[in-house]
Enzyme design. Structure first.
Site, mmCIF file in Angstrom:
data_model
loop_
_atom_site.group_PDB
_atom_site.id
_atom_site.type_symbol
_atom_site.label_atom_id
_atom_site.label_comp_id
_atom_site.label_asym_id
_atom_site.label_seq_id
_atom_site.Cartn_x
_atom_site.Cartn_y
_atom_site.Cartn_z
ATOM 1 N N ASN A 1 37.112 -29.612 9.130
ATOM 2 C CA ASN A 1 38.180 -29.544 8.112
ATOM 3 C C ASN A 1 38.776 -28.229 7.640
ATOM 4 O O ASN A 1 39.961 -27.883 7.439
ATOM 5 C CB ASN A 1 38.124 -30.430 6.964
ATOM 6 N N GLU B 1 32.105 -29.285 16.857
ATOM 7 C CA GLU B 1 32.152 -29.388 18.186
ATOM 8 C C GLU B 1 33.870 -29.184 18.229
ATOM 9 O O GLU B 1 34.442 -28.579 19.254
ATOM 10 C CB GLU B 1 32.010 -30.671 18.828
ATOM 11 N N GLY C 1 29.107 -31.485 5.608
ATOM 12 C CA GLY C 1 29.494 -32.583 6.447
ATOM 13 C C GLY C 1 29.485 -33.942 5.676
ATOM 14 O O GLY C 1 29.441 -33.958 4.272
ATOM 15 N N GLU D 1 26.503 -39.301 5.538
ATOM 16 C CA GLU D 1 25.827 -40.030 6.603
ATOM 17 C C GLU D 1 25.032 -38.971 7.385
ATOM 18 O O GLU D 1 23.694 -39.265 7.656
ATOM 19 C CB GLU D 1 26.602 -40.658 7.532
ATOM 20 N N GLY E 1 24.285 -36.029 6.381
ATOM 21 C CA GLY E 1 23.475 -35.232 5.692
ATOM 22 C C GLY E 1 22.139 -35.914 5.238
ATOM 23 O O GLY E 1 21.175 -35.336 5.059
ATOM 24 N N GLU F 1 26.435 -30.062 1.020
ATOM 25 C CA GLU F 1 27.804 -30.352 0.676
ATOM 26 C C GLU F 1 28.214 -31.429 1.191
ATOM 27 O O GLU F 1 28.605 -31.203 2.598
ATOM 28 C CB GLU F 1 28.622 -28.938 0.901
ATOM 29 N N GLU G 1 27.511 -23.698 -3.818
ATOM 30 C CA GLU G 1 28.349 -22.715 -2.920
ATOM 31 C C GLU G 1 29.055 -21.495 -3.884
ATOM 32 O O GLU G 1 29.385 -22.250 -4.913
ATOM 33 C CB GLU G 1 28.907 -23.143 -1.936
HETATM 34 P P1 NAD Z 1 29.709 -34.553 10.081
HETATM 35 O O1 NAD Z 1 28.811 -34.963 9.113
HETATM 36 O O2 NAD Z 1 30.129 -35.400 11.306
HETATM 37 O O3 NAD Z 1 29.753 -33.167 10.928
HETATM 38 C C1 NAD Z 1 29.342 -32.094 10.117
HETATM 39 C C2 NAD Z 1 28.462 -31.036 11.022
HETATM 40 O O4 NAD Z 1 27.412 -31.718 11.312
HETATM 41 C C3 NAD Z 1 29.173 -30.596 12.346
HETATM 42 O O5 NAD Z 1 28.904 -29.334 12.831
HETATM 43 C C4 NAD Z 1 28.270 -31.741 13.399
HETATM 44 O O6 NAD Z 1 28.228 -31.207 14.565
HETATM 45 C C5 NAD Z 1 27.030 -31.603 12.669
HETATM 46 N N1 NAD Z 1 25.908 -32.840 13.035
HETATM 47 C C6 NAD Z 1 26.395 -33.781 13.484
HETATM 48 N N2 NAD Z 1 25.209 -34.556 13.532
HETATM 49 C C7 NAD Z 1 24.142 -33.999 13.338
HETATM 50 C C8 NAD Z 1 22.761 -34.013 13.279
HETATM 51 N N3 NAD Z 1 22.170 -34.965 13.672
HETATM 52 N N4 NAD Z 1 21.830 -32.927 12.744
HETATM 53 C C9 NAD Z 1 22.563 -31.879 12.297
HETATM 54 N N5 NAD Z 1 23.899 -31.521 12.478
HETATM 55 C C10 NAD Z 1 24.893 -32.541 12.813
HETATM 56 O O7 NAD Z 1 31.245 -34.053 9.149
HETATM 57 P P2 NAD Z 1 32.666 -33.768 9.859
HETATM 58 O O8 NAD Z 1 33.301 -35.108 10.216
HETATM 59 O O9 NAD Z 1 32.851 -32.608 10.555
HETATM 60 O O10 NAD Z 1 33.042 -33.590 8.598
HETATM 61 C C11 NAD Z 1 33.993 -34.355 7.427
HETATM 62 C C12 NAD Z 1 32.926 -34.701 6.243
HETATM 63 O O11 NAD Z 1 32.562 -33.431 5.787
HETATM 64 C C13 NAD Z 1 33.333 -35.278 5.255
HETATM 65 O O12 NAD Z 1 32.669 -36.552 4.953
HETATM 66 C C14 NAD Z 1 33.658 -34.368 4.296
HETATM 67 O O13 NAD Z 1 33.741 -34.934 2.797
HETATM 68 C C15 NAD Z 1 32.523 -33.506 4.414
HETATM 69 N N6 NAD Z 1 32.922 -32.230 3.798
HETATM 70 C C16 NAD Z 1 31.988 -32.040 2.758
HETATM 71 C C17 NAD Z 1 32.527 -30.628 1.873
HETATM 72 C C18 NAD Z 1 31.826 -30.355 0.591
HETATM 73 O O14 NAD Z 1 31.961 -29.168 0.576
HETATM 74 N N7 NAD Z 1 31.204 -31.114 0.193
HETATM 75 C C19 NAD Z 1 33.484 -29.815 2.464
HETATM 76 C C20 NAD Z 1 34.239 -30.099 3.716
HETATM 77 C C21 NAD Z 1 33.781 -31.227 4.249
#
Ligand code: NAD
Length: 451
Positions: free
Chosen positions: A129, A155, A205, A208, A210, A227, A430
């Site tokens: 995002n 990705e 991310g 879930e 996390g 985060e 952060e």
């Molecule tokens: P996501 O959790 O699907 O993916 C985040 C990252 O993790 C990607 O690079 C993905 O390839 C990687 N990933 C996926 N599976 C993994 C695994 N098993 N092990 C290690 N890494 C893995 O999130 P997204 O869809 O890319 O982003 C949206 C989410 O991120 C939302 O829930 C949003 O709230 C959150 N977010 C949080 C913050 C914050 O600072 N708190 C900021 C931006 C986005």
């Protein structure tokens, strides 16, 4: 191969090789080899290199904003501000390198000193995002502390990280200090999390994923910063400047098409002004300019992907929204209209992170109920409080469980102030000087002065 799309046109904009476990291991090995040399760079020189990177980001800001806008579908104006923040982040941490000191602690028989030691190889995993922005929030403090890095972009949005890696080298930061690996989360991300030579994971991310990171990190007792998601409340009290609060509220949810962890997607409004506020809110939402992200006047672009659009749509099945905005009449692009739904805090739309341009508007009776509803969520990232009563603003700010709040404003992310969540929004901070704590360990050394 990985095909990277422009979400506004669905056109492919890049074809990339995807890394697997082998390439990830090679990147970790490179980062490990470079660590000793990078930590030994004199603080002023490390600061100078980060400063040069910040300047290069400024010099390439239009190019980087263009990449980000095309790859995420975000309006170019927003992408420009994000790139400006990226440069500011590197400037900040360039200045921070030599401004963190150890302590001397009075003890019997000698002296005790503390040192802030780098951790080693740090794995940074970021979402789609705010790809470059969030990468910089982690890279700045990580590099300032003397760690080397393997960065895994999402990705869907790897392009700005790959360009940044080139600028890192152009700035004179030695090869091997920052390694970008493009690949699947379940492969590259998972390997970084479990790799014995990776000392820490900085992750942004979903909650879930996390959770998986936390599980995977347990094997090597890896340090982690998480985060994660949010479901933040925008609390509007009857004594607030209602016009101002209503004019600002759409941008606190629909910015980045609602794909913002800090989105104030629960708008809680005191019942005595609910109808009046809602009228203003509908007008302000109708005025949000949705369309071609490359145009300066555009305020909201499409969602990131077709799959994500389908997920967002499920939240509105069977719901008769209070307001649904317009989207471009094109058959290309993952568009979704700004949507307002009157809800209760128990509805699915008020409980889960929709991550799209959808806001739940919920009435409350008084301050006690406002705080109770704001806290009735598994998340605790961000939020806003709108009131003219200063004492109430402070009371509520202390009572709301969130890591980052704003009063009479929806802006709570700044380079110099700590950012992060509580509850299932994660832990660790952060930005600001606090971020440095997450990328260094404190070492205590006792020196006997006895003869
Ligand atoms: P996501 O959790 O699907 O993916 C985040 C990252 O993790 C990607 O690079 C993905 O390839 C990687 N990933 C996926 N599976 C993994 C695994 N098993 N092990 C290690 N890494 C893995 O999130 P997204 O869809 O890319 O982003 C949206 C989410 O991120 C939302 O829930 C949003 O709230 C959150 N977010 C949080 C913050 C914050 O600072 N708190 C900021 C931006 C986005």
């Amino acid at each position: 191969m990985l095909t990277v799309l422009n979400p506004a046109t669905e056109e492919p904009i890049a074809e990339l090789e995807q890394a697997g476990v082998e390439e990830t291991d090679a990147a970790v090995a490179r980062a490990r080899e470079t660590f000793a040399a990078w930590r030994a760079v004199a603080p002023a020189d490390r600061g100078r290199l980060l400063r040069r990177l910040a300047t290069l980001v400024e010099e390439h800001s239009e190019e980087l904003a263009g990449i980000e806008s095309r790859n995420v579908g975000k309006p170019i104006t927003g992408a420009r501000s994000e790139v400006a923040m990226v440069a500011q982040v590197f400037h900040f941490y360039a200045g921070a390198v030599d401004k963190r000191y150890g302590e001397t602690i009075p003890v019997a028989g000698g002296e005790a000193l503390t040192f802030r030691e780098p951790l080693g190889v740090v794995g940074l995993i970021v979402p789609w995002n705010f790809p470059l922005n969030i990468a910089s929030w982690k890279l700045g403090p990580t590099l300032a502390c003397g760690n080397t890095v393997v960065l895994k972009p999402a990705e869907l949005t790897p392009l700005s990280a790959l360009r940044l890696a080139e600028l890192v080298l152009e700035a004179g930061i030695p090869e091997g200090v920052v390694n970008v690996v493009v690949g699947k989360g379940s492969v590259v991300g998972q390997r970084l999390v479990e790799h014995p030579d990776v000392a820490k994971i900085g992750f942004t991310g979903s909650t879930e994923v996390g959770r998986k990171v936390m599980e995977g990190a347990a094997g090597t007792i890896k340090r982690i910063t998480l985060e994660l998601g949010g479901k933040s409340a925008n609390l509007v009290f009857a004594d607030a400047d209602l016009e101002r609060a209503a004019a600002a509220a759409p941008y606190a949810v629909f910015d980045n098409a609602g794909q913002d962890c800090c989105a104030r997607s629960r708008i809680l409004v005191q019942r005595s002004v609910y109808d009046r506020f809602l009228d203003h809110l509908v007008d302000a939402t109708a005025a949000v300019k949705v369309g071609d992200p490359s145009l300066d006047e555009t305020e909201m672009g499409p969602l990131i992907s077709a799959t994500h659009r389908d997920t967002v749509a499920t939240y509105l099945e069977g719901i008769d929204g209070r307001f649904r905005g317009e989207v471009p009449e094109s058959d290309r692009g993952f568009w979704f209209p700004c949507t307002l739904v009157e809800a209760t805090n128990d509805d699915r739309i008020a409980r889960e992170e929709v991550f799209g341009p959808v806001a739940a508007v919920i009435p409350f009776a008084d301050e006690e109920e406002a705080v109770r509803l704001a806290n009735d969520t598994p998340y605790g990232l961000s939020g806003s409080i709108w009131t003219r009563d200063g004492a109430r603003a402070l009371r509520v700010a202390r009572d709301v469980d969130a890591g980052v709040l704003s009063v009479n404003s929806n802006s709570s992310v700044r380079v110099s102030t700590p950012f992060g969540g509580v509850k299932q929004s994660g832990f660790g901070r952060e930005l600001g000087m606090h971020a440095l704590d997450g990328y260094s360990d404190v070492k205590s050394v006792y020196i006997s002065t006895e003869e």
